[in-house]
Design an enzyme around this catalytic site. Structure first.
Site, mmCIF file in Angstrom:
data_model
loop_
_atom_site.group_PDB
_atom_site.id
_atom_site.type_symbol
_atom_site.label_atom_id
_atom_site.label_comp_id
_atom_site.label_asym_id
_atom_site.label_seq_id
_atom_site.Cartn_x
_atom_site.Cartn_y
_atom_site.Cartn_z
ATOM 1 N N GLU A 231 66.128 109.832 109.142
ATOM 2 C CA GLU A 231 67.084 108.608 108.339
ATOM 3 C C GLU A 231 68.067 109.688 107.762
ATOM 4 O O GLU A 231 68.690 110.376 106.803
ATOM 5 C CB GLU A 231 66.127 107.796 107.190
ATOM 6 C CG GLU A 231 64.902 107.262 108.259
ATOM 7 C CD GLU A 231 65.040 106.458 108.575
ATOM 8 O OE1 GLU A 231 66.642 105.692 108.749
ATOM 9 O OE2 GLU A 231 63.755 105.612 109.501
ATOM 10 N N CYS A 265 73.628 105.682 101.620
ATOM 11 C CA CYS A 265 73.966 106.069 102.373
ATOM 12 C C CYS A 265 73.924 104.045 103.403
ATOM 13 O O CYS A 265 75.044 104.511 103.933
ATOM 14 C CB CYS A 265 72.607 106.669 103.394
ATOM 15 S SG CYS A 265 70.964 104.949 102.812
HETATM 16 P P1 NAD Z 1 70.326 117.077 101.936
HETATM 17 O O1 NAD Z 1 69.967 116.497 104.116
HETATM 18 O O2 NAD Z 1 70.793 118.171 101.594
HETATM 19 O O3 NAD Z 1 67.819 117.403 101.109
HETATM 20 C C1 NAD Z 1 67.748 116.169 101.747
HETATM 21 C C2 NAD Z 1 65.932 116.746 101.564
HETATM 22 O O4 NAD Z 1 65.744 118.129 101.958
HETATM 23 C C3 NAD Z 1 66.329 117.052 100.099
HETATM 24 O O5 NAD Z 1 64.574 117.547 100.001
HETATM 25 C C4 NAD Z 1 66.110 118.985 100.651
HETATM 26 O O6 NAD Z 1 65.439 120.140 99.540
HETATM 27 C C5 NAD Z 1 65.632 118.999 101.603
HETATM 28 N N1 NAD Z 1 66.457 120.235 102.970
HETATM 29 C C6 NAD Z 1 67.053 120.769 102.947
HETATM 30 N N2 NAD Z 1 67.140 121.447 103.592
HETATM 31 C C7 NAD Z 1 66.324 121.790 104.452
HETATM 32 C C8 NAD Z 1 65.892 121.707 105.353
HETATM 33 N N3 NAD Z 1 66.204 122.677 106.540
HETATM 34 N N4 NAD Z 1 64.165 121.793 106.280
HETATM 35 C C9 NAD Z 1 63.557 121.073 105.612
HETATM 36 N N5 NAD Z 1 64.075 120.346 104.228
HETATM 37 C C10 NAD Z 1 65.576 120.488 104.383
HETATM 38 O O7 NAD Z 1 70.756 115.311 101.559
HETATM 39 P P2 NAD Z 1 70.834 114.838 100.198
HETATM 40 O O8 NAD Z 1 72.089 115.296 99.943
HETATM 41 O O9 NAD Z 1 69.335 115.197 99.456
HETATM 42 O O10 NAD Z 1 70.376 113.792 100.329
HETATM 43 C C11 NAD Z 1 72.153 112.863 100.701
HETATM 44 C C12 NAD Z 1 72.265 112.138 102.431
HETATM 45 O O11 NAD Z 1 70.671 111.649 102.827
HETATM 46 C C13 NAD Z 1 73.279 111.533 102.775
HETATM 47 O O12 NAD Z 1 73.210 112.541 103.968
HETATM 48 C C14 NAD Z 1 72.501 110.388 102.735
HETATM 49 O O13 NAD Z 1 73.609 109.019 103.761
HETATM 50 C C15 NAD Z 1 71.360 111.259 103.444
HETATM 51 N N6 NAD Z 1 70.522 109.080 102.938
HETATM 52 C C16 NAD Z 1 69.989 108.504 104.423
HETATM 53 C C17 NAD Z 1 69.184 107.601 103.892
HETATM 54 C C18 NAD Z 1 68.472 106.909 105.287
HETATM 55 O O14 NAD Z 1 68.023 105.920 104.976
HETATM 56 N N7 NAD Z 1 69.710 106.749 106.438
HETATM 57 C C19 NAD Z 1 68.923 107.240 102.613
HETATM 58 C C20 NAD Z 1 69.530 107.240 101.182
HETATM 59 C C21 NAD Z 1 70.113 109.229 101.675
#
Ligand code: NAD
Length: 510
Positions: A231, A265
């Protein structure tokens, strides 16, 4: 959180101890042991646990809203309505729908398989890893966890390191709801721990976060063939036609773009307004935006940004747009922002170009670029000109026309005369198109995605052999007749029956 708070980089546990990567093998072992018992529990017993979780959340709603608001900088009311309420409603949905969604389903069997029966069975997958972001740190960890749990899986959740207090809170809620040991574990840490979790051989991964991290995760789970739901980000367009209810569309645009400081998002990140109403619409939009109060009190409308990293992204997009000729109609020029502040006034931009970062990349902040269009064809082309495809909205009094436009938008969700809301309806599947994601959760189909679907066919087992089994001698001509009598334009059930009976008789003799 104060508006200039800097989090200590090591503070990723929110009161619980940080999980070391070296602890993962024992966490996964415990999840597997928990799974072996929990997955055999009858649905009713699982539902009792989920229901208890719902009651615990309702009891502790004020505390949860406070913790979420303080961890993210969002207004407490927003934490209540967009996180706590969405979670309890998703749990109620799971309680109501899971028994039906996961019950065996009778499936039709074609006449060529006469005498057999078919059905679908849904079985738990095993250990589900759930990795979630900081913008809705409660909702985006809890909802997939509940859907995975109700399907009989054990879960290992890794909430965001940016909002550690919420991770600790989630852990305590599952404890209060008396989930059996190993069934619902929360681990605390950042990127490295998340990646180690994905590499620790879970049976399923549910990830919510950025496109870049989604790609990294898919790069790990893809070669291992671990099923994964992603997502990801969005750049949602809102299209306002000239016959729309202008006041409502303005209010909708403002909420859609600036709720949670634009860190949604499914935020409205691009607003396309028909030329004939553009000036009047813009005037009202700016006026209404100027009435919004920014701060952290209950009397405020727009909270703080959650991370300094995200403030920098917003700054870069707005500065680039202004440098290239865009106009800032309200809000502050980034050069005047207080250093280290998480408080940003909402901004409206015009004279933006479709190729600017603010129109192509996810800004994830309180910024609304507004663009005029002449025809619906032009609006559709602009709206679809994006690598993202999460959500979208169309605003018009002509609902039939609105539906026709929605049919041509390439997004996972869409609304007519509303914004964002599809994620809040647990009966609708939720997922993105294009780079906004792979797969979906929510709804019956989402709950089923957390299960292995076994397609079963049953024969009474009394015939010596089937007509298509060995030996083949003498069967080709009969099968050709069968094909002609059943699948050709001149269908003839009598001839079909005759050929089938002859095949049966050959098969009986062998
Ligand atoms: P992010 O991708 O930086 O981090 C999300 C999660 O992934 C965190 O828990 C982080 O620790 C973990 N993570 C980071 N690198 C990783 C890796 N290599 N392997 C496994 N886990 C890892 O995202 P963010 O900055 O926390 O969130 C914002 C983003 O999320 C925006 O792009 C937003 O659009 C998206 N988002 C999407 C939805 C949806 O439902 N489509 C909902 C909310 C947010």
């Amino acid at each position: 959180m104060t508006d200039t708070q800097n989090k200590a980089p090591s503070d990723v546990s929110g009161g619980s101890s940080v999980t070391e990567v070296s602890q993962l093998p024992s966490i996964m072992a415990s999840a597997r042991t928990g799974f072996s018992e929990y997955s055999r529990m009858p649905m009713d017993s699982r539902l009792e646990l989920i229901k208890k979780l719902r009651h615990v959340i309702v009891e502790r709603q004020d505390e949860i809203s406070k913790v979420v608001a303080s961890a993210t900088g969002k207004i407490k009311l927003e934490a209540l309505t967009t996180e706590v309420m969405v979670v309890v409603d998703a749990i109620l949905h799971a309680e109501k729908r899971a028994p039906k969604a996961l019950a065996n389903k009778r499936i039709r069997t074609p006449i060529t398989f006469i005498g057999k029966k078919s059905y679908l069975e849904y079985k738990p997958r095993g250990v589900v890893a759930i990795i979630s972001p900081w913008n809705f740190p409660f909702m985006l960890a809890m909802v997939p966890a509940v859907e995975a749990l109700v399907a009989g899986n054990s879960v290992v959740m890794k909430p965001s390191e940016e909002t550690p207090a919420v991770g600790s809170l989630i852990e305590s809620l599952f404890k209060d709801a008396d989930f059996p040991s190993g069934v619902a574990q929360v681990i605390h840490g950042g990127r490295e721990l998340g990646e180690a979790l994905v590499k620790s051989n879970p049976d399923f991964v549910h990830f919510t976060g950025s496109v870049n991290t989604g790609r990294t995760i898919a790069g790990i789970t893809g070669p291992q063939l671990i099923p994964t739901i992603l997502e990801l980000g969005g750049k949602d367009p809102m299209i306002v036609l000239e016959d729309a209810h202008i006041e409502r569309a303005v209010n909708g645009a403002i909420w859609g773009a600036f709720a949670n400081s634009g860190q949604v998002c499914m935020s409205v990140e691009r607003l396309y307004v028909q030329n004939s109403i553009f000036d009047a619409f813009l005037d009202r939009l700016v006026n209404e935006t100027n009435k919004l109060k920014v701060g952290t009190q209950n009397s405020d409308d727009i909270g703080l940004m959650t991370t300094h990293r995200q403030v920098e992204v917003v700054k870069r997009h707005v500065k680039e747009a202004l440098d290239k000729g865009a106009k800032l109609l309200t809000g502050d020029h980034p050069d005047t922002w207080e250093p280290n502040s998480l408080k940003i006034r909402p901004m409206i931009l015009t004279d933006v170009k479709q190729d600017m970062a603010v129109m192509q990349e996810e800004t994830f902040g309180p910024v609304l670029p507004v663009v005029p269009f002449d025809s619906t064809e032009q609006a559709l082309a602009l709206a679809n000109d994006s690598r993202f495809g999460l959500n979208s909205s169309v605003w018009t009094h002509d609902l039939a026309k609105g539906r026709r436009i929605i049919s041509r938008l390439r997004t996972g969700g869409a609304l007519l005369n509303d914004v964002i809301l599809t994620i809040g309806n647990p009966y609708l599947p939720y997922g993105g198109a294009k780079e906004s994601g792979v797969g979906s959760y929510h709804a019956d189909s989402g709950i089923q995605n957390f299960a292995v679907q076994t397609a079963v066919m049953v024969d009474h087992g009394r015939k010596v052999r089937e007509v298509n089994w060995f030996p083949y001698l003498g069967k080709e001509d009969l099968f050709q007749k069968l094909l002609k009598s059943y699948w050709s334009s001149s269908r003839n059930f009598g001839k079909f029956g005759l050929s089938y009976l002859k095949l049966l008789s050959i098969s009986r003799k062998g």
